[in-house]
Design an enzyme around this catalytic site. Structure first.
Site, PDB file in Angstrom:
ATOM      1  N   CYS A   2      36.112  46.899  28.510  1.00 35.52           N
ATOM      2  CA  CYS A   2      37.469  46.876  27.974  1.00 35.52           C
ATOM      3  C   CYS A   2      37.757  48.246  27.388  1.00 35.52           C
ATOM      4  O   CYS A   2      37.149  48.651  26.393  1.00 35.52           O
ATOM      5  CB  CYS A   2      37.613  45.800  26.896  1.00 35.52           C
ATOM      6  SG  CYS A   2      39.305  45.605  26.298  1.00 35.52           S
ATOM      7  N   GLU A 109      42.338  46.991  33.760  1.00 35.18           N
ATOM      8  CA  GLU A 109      41.128  47.412  34.458  1.00 35.18           C
ATOM      9  C   GLU A 109      41.543  48.099  35.747  1.00 35.18           C
ATOM     10  O   GLU A 109      42.598  47.795  36.316  1.00 35.18           O
ATOM     11  CB  GLU A 109      40.226  46.203  34.736  1.00 35.18           C
ATOM     12  CG  GLU A 109      38.806  46.564  35.091  1.00 35.18           C
ATOM     13  CD  GLU A 109      38.157  47.442  34.038  1.00 35.18           C
ATOM     14  OE1 GLU A 109      38.208  48.688  34.205  1.00 35.18           O
ATOM     15  OE2 GLU A 109      37.608  46.911  33.067  1.00 35.18           O
TER      16      GLU A 109
END
Length: 241
Positions: A2, A109
């Site tokens: 993350c 992402e």
């Protein structure tokens, strides 16, 4: 992994959704492109006069352990790998008693494209738009360069736990790491400052994580999210066609 996420909710909304409390003076900056080393909301529980209080705080994203000589070490500690978190010096004290949850509305992402060079960003979020809470750690660090009584004598910082991605499914094609999500009941146990077995807690949240992540939705979004200076609701708009 993350490395960027979205949190645009107001303090009052977080307090209500997380069943927590917050100081009246607490301020949160809405952001559609939250990056490491910036201030982020976290929820934690503290024992005050024998009573557990669940609280929303603002922490610097990048954990600074209590023994650090300066805050710069936090730049390398915005994520904590579940495989090593129990033993790594940066995190092993925090996981024993300073566990938190990091609320997000989704995270970004980047997926490698077939050409092996370019990448496509995706916004990963719950299918119904509900808040996601990631398992995290926090620490209070006392700045040796400050004087007792200074407003910024103590720094609150945090890290998000990550785990290997599931072996199959869409998430597996996106990245080999995954931020560890918490169920509502899992968050209750994770935050409990009296819980005495961090290894058991870690195993508990890991056992639940894939089931939560399987419900997430992945939307391809524009390349603008790659620049941290871009910060607007348009960043999470799905690409079409």
């Amino acid at each position: 992994m993350c490395g960027r996420y979205v949190m645009a909710k107001a303090v009052g909304d977080l307090v209500a959704e997380l069943e927590a409390e917050a100081e009246a003076s607490l301020e949160l900056r809405a952001s559609y492109n939250v990056a490491p080393t910036t201030d982020v909301p976290i929820v934690l529980e503290r024992l005050v006069d024998g009573v557990v209080h669940r609280q929303v705080h603002v922490a610097k994203w990048g954990l600074v352990p209590r023994w650090a000589k300066d805050a710069a070490v936090g730049v390398r500690a915005f994520n904590a790998r579940t495989e090593t978190v129990l033993d790594k010096p940066t995190f092993r004290a925090a996981i024993k008693s300073k566990r938190c949850a990091v609320p997000v509305q989704g995270y970004y992402e980047w997926k490698k494209l077939p050409d092996g060079k370019s990448k496509q960003p995706y916004f990963v979020h719950s299918d119904d738009g509900a808040l996601i809470t990631f398992a995290g750690l926090y620490e209070w660090w006392k700045d040796p360069a400050k004087q007792d009584g200074d407003d910024d004598l103590w720094l609150l910082s945090c890290s998000i736990l990550t785990m290997p991605s599931p072996p199959d499914g869409e998430l597996a094609t996106l990245h080999d790491r995954l931020p560890v999500p918490l169920t509502r009941e899992g968050m209750v146990q994770w935050l409990d400052p009296g819980a005495g077995d961090p290894a058991a807690l870690l195993n508990m949240v890991l056992a639940q994580a894939f089931g939560i992540a399987a419900q997430w939705q992945l939307d391809a979004v524009g390349p603008e999210v790659g620049n941290v200076r871009n910060d607007s609701p348009e960043l999470i708009m799905p690409l079409h066609g």
